[in-house]
Design a protein around this motif. Structure first.
Motif, short mmCIF file in Angstrom:
data_model
loop_
_atom_site.label_atom_id
_atom_site.label_comp_id
_atom_site.label_asym_id
_atom_site.label_seq_id
_atom_site.Cartn_x
_atom_site.Cartn_y
_atom_site.Cartn_z
N TYR A 46 13.89 -39.11 -11.46
CA TYR A 46 12.56 -39.64 -10.91
C TYR A 46 12.66 -41.48 -10.10
O TYR A 46 13.55 -42.36 -11.04
CB TYR A 46 10.93 -40.65 -11.47
CG TYR A 46 10.51 -40.84 -10.22
CD1 TYR A 46 9.57 -40.31 -10.00
CD2 TYR A 46 9.66 -42.40 -11.13
CE1 TYR A 46 8.25 -41.40 -9.24
CE2 TYR A 46 9.16 -43.21 -10.53
CZ TYR A 46 8.45 -42.75 -9.02
OH TYR A 46 7.59 -43.12 -8.75
N GLY A 47 12.85 -41.54 -9.21
CA GLY A 47 14.06 -42.68 -8.88
C GLY A 47 15.13 -43.07 -8.52
O GLY A 47 15.97 -43.56 -8.77
N ASP A 68 12.19 -40.19 -4.47
CA ASP A 68 12.56 -41.46 -4.70
C ASP A 68 12.18 -42.24 -3.32
O ASP A 68 11.02 -41.14 -2.80
CB ASP A 68 14.16 -41.80 -4.45
CG ASP A 68 14.30 -43.45 -4.74
OD1 ASP A 68 15.15 -43.52 -5.47
OD2 ASP A 68 13.90 -44.47 -3.79
N SER A 111 16.14 -43.49 -14.72
CA SER A 111 17.12 -44.88 -15.21
C SER A 111 16.57 -45.83 -13.85
O SER A 111 17.16 -45.99 -12.99
CB SER A 111 18.62 -44.06 -14.30
OG SER A 111 19.14 -45.36 -15.27
C1 LIG Z 1 17.51 -49.77 -9.98
S1 LIG Z 1 17.63 -48.45 -8.67
C2 LIG Z 1 18.45 -47.33 -9.90
C3 LIG Z 1 17.98 -45.86 -9.48
C4 LIG Z 1 19.00 -44.98 -10.12
N1 LIG Z 1 18.10 -44.04 -10.68
C5 LIG Z 1 20.04 -45.37 -11.21
O1 LIG Z 1 19.67 -45.10 -11.75
O2 LIG Z 1 20.90 -45.46 -10.27
C6 LIG Z 1 15.91 -47.98 -8.33
C7 LIG Z 1 15.62 -46.93 -7.24
O3 LIG Z 1 14.10 -46.61 -8.04
C8 LIG Z 1 13.54 -46.58 -6.68
N2 LIG Z 1 11.90 -47.02 -6.56
C9 LIG Z 1 11.14 -47.90 -6.26
N3 LIG Z 1 10.07 -47.93 -6.34
C10 LIG Z 1 9.96 -46.37 -6.17
C11 LIG Z 1 9.03 -45.81 -6.78
N4 LIG Z 1 7.58 -46.30 -6.87
N5 LIG Z 1 8.34 -45.09 -6.32
C12 LIG Z 1 9.81 -44.65 -7.27
N6 LIG Z 1 11.34 -44.06 -7.26
C13 LIG Z 1 10.90 -45.90 -6.38
C14 LIG Z 1 14.50 -47.48 -5.59
O4 LIG Z 1 13.82 -46.94 -4.15
C15 LIG Z 1 15.83 -47.38 -5.91
O5 LIG Z 1 16.26 -46.03 -5.47
#
Ligand SMILES: C[S@@+](CC[C@H](N)C(=O)[O-])C[C@H]1O[C@@H](n2cnc3c(N)ncnc32)[C@H](O)[C@@H]1O
Length: 203
Positions: A46-47, A68, A111
């Motif tokens: 998730y994300g 995402d 993460s």
């Molecule tokens: C800091 S990044 C981390 C990405 C990946 N999990 C990593 O560890 O490299 C946060 C991610 O969460 C996504 N994101 C932000 N708000 C979100 C939401 N409400 N639901 C799902 N994803 C979300 C963003 O688009 C982004 O890809």
């Protein structure tokens, strides 16, 4: 700037920052150490962003789905899978709509995304609904911090989390066997930030 706009802009160069790759690898390693990964598991990340954790876990499980809100982040991940030939399912989430995560899954991982989500109790309830009975979550994010981890222009909902708050929310959502410990520490701007890993089982 909305959170989605921020990630749409950041996607193309996201992986160029070594700190992010190191952090994601450390989190993937911590998940693999604490949760048995097997070839009969269907997993949701998730994300998932550009898939740094997704792709690290993919070889150990039967299937992995990345979800995402940023289509640009998912596009970067799609391009990577074309090179690595990793089978992946991707879900583009609409932040304005109810969570449609498909499933059910045996494991949901996340993460460094929770601090971008406003309503964590609702998210944990949705995770429970998308897990098989006995399914697990493995969730990594920042411990409480002073707000310095993100630049002022980056919108966030939480300055990290108190571990006991995460435990309370997981219990309220119907999880037990809850364990919280330190996954890793990441350094940014000369400061150390600790990152927890919460694991729990659908009761
Ligand atoms: C800091 S990044 C981390 C990405 C990946 N999990 C990593 O560890 O490299 C946060 C991610 O969460 C996504 N994101 C932000 N708000 C979100 C939401 N409400 N639901 C799902 N994803 C979300 C963003 O688009 C982004 O890809």
């Amino acid at each position: 700037m909305t959170e989605t706009t921020h990630f749409e802009r950041a996607a193309a160069t996201w992986d160029q920052e070594t700190r992010r790759v190191t952090l994601a690898n450390a989190i993937a390693e911590a998940i693999a150490q604490r949760v048995p990964l097997t070839q009969d598991q269907d997993v949701l990340d998730y994300g998932c962003g550009t898939g740094l954790v997704t792709l690290a876990l993919a070889p150990a499980v039967r299937s992995i789905t990345g979800a995402d809100t940023s289509s640009a982040m998912l596009q970067v991940l799609t391009e990577k899978t074309e090179t690595t030939h990793t089978p992946l399912r991707l879900i583009t989430l609409n932040p304005q709509e109810a969570l449609a995560l498909d499933g059910p899954y045996h494991l949901i991982v996340s993460s460094m995304t929770l601090h971008h989500v406003a309503d964590i109790p609702a998210l944990f309830h949705a995770f429970r609904q998308h897990l098989h009975p006995g399914g697990q979550v493995a969730l990594a994010d920042l411990d409480e911090e002073d707000g310095s981890f993100h630049e002022a222009s980056v919108p966030i909902h939480h300055r990290g989390f108190a571990r006991e708050q995460i435990r309370t929310w997981l219990m309220a959502a119907g999880f037990d066997n809850i364990h919280l410990d330190t996954a890793t520490t990441t350094q940014k701007g000369g400061k150390n930030y600790s990152v927890f890993l919460a694991t729990a089982q659908r009761s």
